[in-house]
Enzyme design. Structure first.
Site, PDB file in Angstrom:
ATOM      1  CD  GLU A 114       1.998 -20.442  21.702  1.00  0.00           C
ATOM      2  OE1 GLU A 114       2.078 -19.203  21.737  1.00  0.00           O
ATOM      3  OE2 GLU A 114       0.968 -21.087  22.067  1.00  0.00           O
ATOM      4  CD  GLU A 129      -3.675 -13.915  23.660  1.00  0.00           C
ATOM      5  OE1 GLU A 129      -2.543 -13.996  24.187  1.00  0.00           O
ATOM      6  OE2 GLU A 129      -4.096 -14.709  22.772  1.00  0.00           O
ATOM      7  CG  ASP A 143       0.265 -18.543  26.739  1.00  0.00           C
ATOM      8  OD1 ASP A 143       0.498 -17.739  25.827  1.00  0.00           O
ATOM      9  OD2 ASP A 143      -0.383 -19.590  26.593  1.00  0.00           O
TER      10      ASP A 143
END
Ligand code: GCW
Length: 718
Positions: free
Chosen positions: A426, A324, A398
């Protein structure tokens, strides 16, 4: 036991007849350590008789903390003042000490038991000392005594008998860490509970009281390490100015058995980047960060030396590299092993470790994101230095509501693997949705990889018993912040609690952990406990159902990751969109990862490789993860895929509706402030779960071109 609406309803009826009303106002700050006075008269009498005084022998900072905690806990629970002595004075005492520091304990000669307990284990035993019935907490080191004391208080908060107590406990996993994704400006990446706990601008001079309560909370769970800054690391954390601040935190955490760790940016030796927001650049003066460059290696050795001069028990580095946009060794055509080993070389003389994250998904490696980390790391097995962990997330994408286990588990027998779990929600409703995560983590830990034949469970990979790892570790991405109740949603505390308990003992069941937490935090009334437990135990499956049922994944809102966005198709990276993952068309939906597709199934050991690969034998919970499935595909229920999909979405929402109804029935039995807080959260939860359901179904319906069934029969309930 399958947790469903029926169970919730049954336990509801029980309450109406038995529980006594509850008053007061609790803002949740005390977490699971409020030590409310016991309301069970029998137990209260038993404890008061067994514990008429406390004897703590020896002196250290940790023993001072034990004195305070035991006094606070026992006086709260028993409602009496308990004198703490350094010698045995009265009858029936609680005696705490190590053989090293306590004559009383030494004379008990418990060395045979203690030898198996290591540095952190403890023994709690009811035993006669000089003929006086006593409860003894002993261990090899003071930290073990601290964990033992918290465990005794946990037993008492759960109203368990101390008669014939004989508990021997030591952690199954060595490094049990929280990973804080806290930025240096006080914000938290994927944090939903206020600002960062660390007040960098006040440190080192001002020490916030919360740091101590943070340490208490983690010590009460046996969490023995904390990475205080985000993996998208700002190199400033390694400057002398910040090392001075970190020293204060490390000193405060130490007597609680908590080591401090840091996330580092791989390019730290470089000159600072002109662009402040860049994830590149460093705090050094070098032109390269090449791990094979001698000046670079020297830079890290000097930096590490500087850190240990201030923090002699510094734990080590957590690294997000070539992921990332974060810099890494591949920027210099070096491998992950080269990068990790350079840092490991610098840390080894001080006993420090490197935790090298396996969260990498370079599109050049494979068209299927789920396959990339495996392809990058498996070839490096055995090339990492002994003090390097490779740290994969529980699943290969993820932290989605449900993922199959990461295929790296079992596939790197020569490299200690540290499991990374996400406590902050998240992708599971932030701090608005009530989702108890222990069942998710147990599903991962109890997954049999078959790496070495049957019983090659992930928990055995992580606790080192499968591959005889030299070190073992587990990490949880924290859900803490400056909110008064620490986690934003009071039930978020249950996930922090569950992570700590499972890190200590992954054999514990989700039910046990939920029950412990409820009794320590909300109520000790058996019916209330049973009702709240049944709410919690089905909440994760419900979340999967109203978000991503049957193996769907990554169809959430771009960036914020809260609501649904199944139609998300345009992004700088295809594998950041939703369409890349659900691949819906007029024939069906799902990602073909079978041997006729990306062949990700081949990364699993037989028999899973075959089972996942065949649409007829693939577990339905992973069906759309591994297969593109026709809308008419017959499901186990006999329904077609489209009907089954619709049913799951409705079931998920209905579960939330029922949780709300159930919670409403608890009004009289739950602390007022907590009751209202959770009631408001559940209202938002229900509304947003319906948005997930309706948005996803109306989107998929455009492709299935079938009506959304109306579920009259109780198929939604079962
Ligand atoms: O889950 C994703 C998050 C990023 C996070 C990244 C990671 C810290 O969206 O916010 O970055 O994973 O795990 O590194």
């Amino acid at each position: 036991m399958k947790y469903s609406l029926q169970n919730m309803f049954f336990s509801l009826c029980c309450i109406i007849v038995s529980a006594c009303p509850m008053v007061s106002a609790d803002d949740g700050y005390d977490l699971w350590m409020s030590y409310r006075k016991l309301d069970d008269a029998t137990r209260l009498k038993e404890y008061r008789q067994a514990l008429s005084s406390v004897v703590i022998q020896g002196d250290s900072e940790t023993l001072r903390i034990i004195r305070e905690e035991v006094k606070k806990g026992l006086e709260g629970l028993l409602g009496v003042d308990l004198p703490i002595h350094s010698t045995l004075v009265t009858s029936k005492a609680l005696v705490i000490g190590t053989p090293k520091q306590s004559q009383l304990i030494q004379e008990l000669n418990l060395s045979k038991e203690l030898v198996t307990l290591g540095h952190e284990g403890f023994l709690i035993r009811s035993i006669k000392i000089k003929g006086i019935p006593s409860i003894v907490i002993t261990a090899n080191d003071d930290i073990g005594l601290l964990y033992g004391s918290f465990h005794l208080l946990r037993i008492m908060q759960n109203g368990q008998s101390l008669a014939d107590a004989d508990i021997c406990s030591s952690p199954k996993i060595q490094y049990r860490l929280l990973n804080h994704w806290d930025n240096m400006d006080g914000s938290i990446e994927r944090g939903y509970a206020g600002k960062s706990l660390w007040k960098w601008n006040e440190l080192p001079e001002t020490i916030d009281m919360r740091y101590q309560d943070y340490a208490r909370a983690n010590a009460s769970l046996g969490i023995n390490g904390t990475v205080v800054n985000s993996v998208n690391a700002n190199p400033i954390i390694l400057t002398a100015e910040y090392i001075a601040k970190l020293k204060v935190l490390a000193n405060l955490f130490r007597p609680y058995g908590i080591k401090l760790f840091l996330s580092i940016r791989f390019s730290s030796p470089l000159r600072p980047s002109s662009n402040r927001n860049s994830r590149r650049g460093g705090i050094g003066i070098l032109e390269t960060a090449d791990p094979l460059d001698l000046d670079v290696r020297r830079w890290w050795k000097d930096k590490v030396k500087e850190i240990y001069q201030s923090i002699p028990d510094f734990g080590g580095f957590l690294v997000k590299a070539n992921s990332e946009g974060m810099p890494g060794p591949q920027d210099y055509k070096r491998s992950h092993a080269d990068g990790a080993n350079m840092l490991a070389e610098a840390l080894a003389p001080y006993g420090g470790v490197v935790m090298w994250r396996a969260f990498v998904y370079d599109a050049k490696v494979d068209a299927d994101r789920a396959k990339r980390a495996y392809k990058e790391f498996v070839p490096l097995d055995g090339q990492f230095r002994a003090n390097v962990f490779v740290q994969p997330k529980n699943g290969p994408i993820d932290f989605q509501p449900r993922e199959p286990v990461h295929p790296l588990f079992g596939a790197m027998p020569k490299t200690p693997l540290m499991l990374e779990l996400q406590i902050t929600q998240e992708y599971l409703g932030h701090s608005k949705h009530l989702v108890f995560l222990a069942p998710m983590w147990k599903e991962c830990l109890d997954f049999d990889t078959y790496a070495k034949g049957q019983d090659s469970y992930v928990c055995r990979v992580v606790d080192g018993s499968l591959h005889d790892y030299s070190m073992t570790g587990i990490a949880g991405v924290a859900n803490t912040g400056s909110d008064r109740n620490w986690c934003g949603h009071l039930f978020g505390q249950a996930n922090w609690y569950a992570f700590g308990r499972l890190a200590w003992d992954h054999k514990l069941s989700s039910e046990e952990i939920a029950e412990e937490w409820i009794r320590m935090t909300l109520s000790r009334n058996n019916d209330v406990v049973r009702t709240i437990k049944s709410m919690m135990m089905g909440s994760w499956e419900a979340c999967i159902n109203y978000m991503t049922p049957l193996g769907l994944h990554h169809i959430m809102q771009a960036g914020f990751h809260y609501g649904p966005q199944p139609g998300y198709a345009r992004s700088s990276r295809l594998d950041w969109t939703s369409v890349y993952y659900h691949r819906t068309d007029s024939l069906g939906l799902g990602f073909d990862r079978s041997s006729s597709g990306s062949n990700a199934t081949s990364q699993y050991f037989p028999p899973w490789r075959k089972r996942f690969d065949n649409i007829g034998t693939c577990p339905e919970k992973y069906l759309l993860w591994f297969h593109h499935v026709s809308w008419d595909q017959k499901m186990e229920s006999g329904r077609a895929l489209w009907e089954e999909l619709c049913l799951r979405y409705y079931k998920g929402v209905n579960y939330v509706k029922e949780m709300r109804r159930t919670w409403a029935s608890l009004e009289k039995y739950i602390d007022e402030e907590i009751y209202v807080h959770v009631q408001e959260k559940l209202a938002t939860h229900e509304k947003d779960a319906m948005i997930w359901r309706d948005t996803c179904l109306s989107y998929f319906q455009k492709f299935s071109d079938r009506p959304i069934p109306v579920f009259f029969d109780n198929s939604i309930i079962e």
